[in-house]
Design a protein around this motif. Sequence first.
Motif, short mmCIF file in Angstrom:
data_model
loop_
_atom_site.label_atom_id
_atom_site.label_comp_id
_atom_site.label_asym_id
_atom_site.label_seq_id
_atom_site.Cartn_x
_atom_site.Cartn_y
_atom_site.Cartn_z
N SER A 4 26.27 56.65 79.22
CA SER A 4 27.72 56.64 79.12
C SER A 4 28.26 55.24 78.84
O SER A 4 29.26 55.08 78.15
CB SER A 4 28.35 57.21 80.39
N ARG A 5 27.58 54.23 79.39
CA ARG A 5 28.00 52.84 79.15
C ARG A 5 27.77 52.47 77.67
O ARG A 5 28.64 51.86 77.05
CB ARG A 5 27.23 51.90 80.06
N VAL A 6 26.64 52.88 77.12
CA VAL A 6 26.36 52.61 75.71
C VAL A 6 27.33 53.36 74.82
O VAL A 6 27.84 52.82 73.83
CB VAL A 6 24.89 52.98 75.37
N ILE A 9 30.64 51.58 74.81
CA ILE A 9 30.60 50.36 73.98
C ILE A 9 30.68 50.73 72.50
O ILE A 9 31.38 50.08 71.71
CB ILE A 9 29.33 49.54 74.29
N VAL A 10 29.98 51.79 72.11
CA VAL A 10 30.01 52.23 70.71
C VAL A 10 31.41 52.69 70.32
O VAL A 10 31.92 52.36 69.24
CB VAL A 10 28.97 53.34 70.48
N ALA A 13 33.65 49.67 69.97
CA ALA A 13 33.31 48.95 68.74
C ALA A 13 33.86 49.66 67.52
O ALA A 13 34.37 49.02 66.59
CB ALA A 13 31.78 48.79 68.63
N LEU A 14 33.79 50.99 67.50
CA LEU A 14 34.35 51.74 66.38
C LEU A 14 35.87 51.60 66.31
O LEU A 14 36.45 51.48 65.23
CB LEU A 14 33.96 53.21 66.49
N ILE A 15 36.52 51.61 67.46
CA ILE A 15 37.98 51.44 67.47
C ILE A 15 38.37 50.07 66.92
O ILE A 15 39.28 49.94 66.11
CB ILE A 15 38.54 51.65 68.90
N PHE A 16 37.65 49.03 67.35
CA PHE A 16 37.92 47.69 66.82
C PHE A 16 37.62 47.61 65.33
O PHE A 16 38.34 46.94 64.58
CB PHE A 16 37.12 46.63 67.58
#
Length: 68
Positions: A4-6, A9-10, A13-16
């Motif tokens: 869930s942590r990974v 983060i993914v 990262a996609l939102i950014f």
Amino acid sequence: MAVSRVLAIVVVALIFAIALPVQAQSSAPAPAPTSDGTSIDQGIAYVLMLVALVLTYLIHAADLTCSF
């Protein structure tokens, strides 16, 4: 827990990546190709050297078959 942590983060990262795209710098156009004839001269030299190599091989091969 680690999955869930990974995943979080993914997703962040996609939102950014979608919200803040990187602007590429535009580069200057490439200069027009110019030829001063050296590449043509070098090509002719390579062909002439190849012809000389083949002729030398043929002359020596014929010389070996005629000698007895």
